[in-house]
Design a protein around this motif. Structure first.
Motif, short mmCIF file in Angstrom:
data_model
loop_
_atom_site.label_atom_id
_atom_site.label_comp_id
_atom_site.label_asym_id
_atom_site.label_seq_id
_atom_site.Cartn_x
_atom_site.Cartn_y
_atom_site.Cartn_z
N GLU A 174 1.00 4.44 -3.55
CA GLU A 174 0.63 5.68 -2.48
C GLU A 174 1.87 6.45 -2.32
OE1 GLU A 174 -0.06 6.06 1.46
OE2 GLU A 174 -2.56 4.85 1.17
N ARG B 22 -4.05 10.35 -5.73
CA ARG B 22 -4.58 10.82 -4.78
C ARG B 22 -5.04 12.13 -4.68
NH1 ARG B 22 -0.31 10.24 -0.30
NH2 ARG B 22 0.74 10.29 -1.17
N ALA C 152 -4.26 -2.92 -4.25
CA ALA C 152 -3.18 -3.64 -3.70
C ALA C 152 -3.98 -4.83 -3.03
CB ALA C 152 -3.03 -2.45 -2.84
N GLN C 153 -4.95 -4.99 -3.72
CA GLN C 153 -5.47 -5.88 -2.80
C GLN C 153 -5.19 -7.43 -3.80
OE1 GLN C 153 -8.14 -6.11 -0.36
NE2 GLN C 153 -7.59 -3.48 -0.62
N ASP D 145 -8.36 7.85 -3.93
CA ASP D 145 -7.39 7.29 -2.90
C ASP D 145 -7.73 5.62 -2.60
OD1 ASP D 145 -7.60 10.03 -2.49
OD2 ASP D 145 -5.59 9.38 -0.28
N ASP D 146 -9.54 5.42 -3.25
CA ASP D 146 -10.02 4.08 -3.08
C ASP D 146 -8.95 2.82 -4.34
OD1 ASP D 146 -11.06 4.12 -0.64
OD2 ASP D 146 -13.49 4.39 -2.06
N ASP D 147 -9.13 4.14 -5.20
CA ASP D 147 -7.97 2.73 -6.70
C ASP D 147 -6.85 2.34 -6.47
OD1 ASP D 147 -10.30 3.55 -8.03
OD2 ASP D 147 -10.05 4.93 -9.88
N ILE D 148 -6.07 2.84 -5.36
CA ILE D 148 -5.08 2.76 -4.68
C ILE D 148 -5.36 1.08 -4.32
CG2 ILE D 148 -2.88 3.28 -3.58
CD1 ILE D 148 -3.36 6.12 -4.53
N ARG D 149 -5.92 1.75 -2.51
CA ARG D 149 -6.54 0.70 -1.99
C ARG D 149 -7.40 -1.07 -2.29
NH1 ARG D 149 -10.54 -0.75 0.01
NH2 ARG D 149 -11.93 0.75 -1.12
N LEU D 150 -7.60 -0.62 -3.65
CA LEU D 150 -8.25 -1.99 -4.83
C LEU D 150 -7.08 -2.54 -5.63
CD1 LEU D 150 -11.62 -0.57 -5.95
CD2 LEU D 150 -11.15 -2.64 -4.50
N ASP E 215 1.18 -0.53 -0.08
CA ASP E 215 0.22 -0.06 -0.10
C ASP E 215 1.16 1.24 -0.08
OD1 ASP E 215 -1.70 -2.22 1.33
OD2 ASP E 215 -3.16 -0.31 0.71
#
Lengths: 255, 255
Positions: free
Chosen positions: A202, A211, A223-224, A216-221, A198
């Motif tokens: 970032e 960002r 990294a799943q 921001d949510d796209d980055i989190r997704l 993550d």
């Protein structure tokens, strides 16, 4: 004794020498965001993704197809395009919207890499979201492997190199391989950033751009790791990406 | 508070966007072998090195200069060129041959990178052999830093990226910096290979090529960290490389 498996990494699509991919297996990486979005769209029920290099080309193709059965998606400069159904955020691609449709997709970096990779005999699409499923396809295919990173606006990107390195790590654990210098660099990147995925996404240029745009949510997704067990694969006539394989035996992400 | 120092790494000269270097400080890296050879040649008494992109250009320039005061050196495919005085092996450049001469040099990768870098306001040449001397110049210059790796025949090279990473490591220890993604990759490379320099140079594509041609000694010489305390610097009208600075306060190579 079998010969060591040849593994090449290209940190940008323009670093692939002409003709190099012929007879090979190409893996196209665009973590932020096209590859991640393609996996999400196929998992949500899209039948196929038609990659287009240009915005107008995508619009014309979508216009030719039956309304209601086609989704027009993509971005330029990270932002959704006027008149398009969807942008390039994975979460937008819901089962309700996607089921039974063809997605016509144009993005700044990923679709370009995909079209360059079409020279290869077989082409897969990889994100962190389908890491282990891609690993298993690599294992069961004897062709030379060419891992192509999309990069960000012509610059080498941390997140794509990191995933390339994660694939190299798997290959080195699993078989005898012959690495080129870029593959070694990617592996180094994975060694140092793989456990802080993550954070790495970032600080990357592409991540910082997303960002700044509020994605921001796209980055989190993105990294799943192993959220999905499907591998998108390029098909021909017409050129499109469909589900090529589904299922994993186990997670190959290092603990 | 002063702004963070901007540091860019380009893993190949062709990845430098047009106009990007203007007003900046460029560092050209070609560990195997042009940068190493240039440092050796200047240390051995050459007054200047005139970089030429093409073999014929180098021959014509040398012909125009006074015989006995000029050395014609270089390689193609790693091998010395017919009719040239010297190849591209650092050890060939002895004080006896070099003292008081101008070296006209043409090589496959390094001279091309040097000519690309000429767009910058100031241009330095770096090898492992003059690492700490280059570090000190970087510290005392406020311009944005652009580290340009020469690569090997159009491919990203491990040894050049490794030295770029060593410079990044010094900069990060010494000042507040703003790194791009390629700088982070180079730093990762240094983290993993910096302590096994000889081994890294041997497994690289360029190193393997040199070993296949019997130039094992050149690799060993290229890995002699801080053998010299001079920094070659580009001068204009005519374009040439001369000794720009001499002396180091201490070694900056991490223990």
């Amino acid at each position: 004794m079998p010969e060591d498996r040849e593994v090449h990494v290209y940190l940008l699509p323009e670093l692939v020498p002409s003709g190099r991919l012929v007879n090979g297996l190409a893996v196209v990486i665009d973590v932020l965001r096209a590859a991640t979005t393609i996996v999400h769209a196929l998992a949500a029920g899209c039948c196929a993704v038609r990659p287009c290099a240009e915005v107008t080309e995508a619009q014309e193709l979508a216009n030719q197809m039956r309304a209601g059965r086609v989704l027009l998606g993509g971005e330029r400069g990270g932002k959704p395009l006027p008149g398009f159904d969807l942008g390039n955020s994975p979460a937008e691609y819901t089962p309700k919207l996607c089921k039974g449709t063809t997605l016509v997709l144009t993005t700044s970096n990923g679709t370009r890499a995909l079209l360059r990779a079409a020279e290869a005999e077989r082409v897969l699409v990889a994100g962190f979201v389908n890491y282990s499923a891609v690993c298993e396809q690599l294992r069961h295919d004897a062709r030379p492997i060419h891992i192509i990173c999309s990069g960000t606006e012509g610059e080498v990107s941390l997140e794509d190199t990191l995933l390339a390195g994660a694939l190299i790590d798997y290959l080195c654990e699993t078989m005898e391989v012959k690495l080129d210098d870029s593959a070694r660099l990617a592996w180094d990147c994975f060694e140092n950033h793989g456990r802080v995925l993550d954070g790495a996404l970032e600080i990357s240029k592409g991540g910082a751009k997303l960002r700044s745009l509020g994605y921001d949510d796209d980055i989190r997704l993105a990294a799943q790791v192993d959220q999905f067990a499907l591998v998108p694969e390029l098909r021909r006539d017409p050129l499109r990406v469909e589900v090529g394989a589904v299922g994993i035996v186990k997670s190959h992400w290092p603990k």
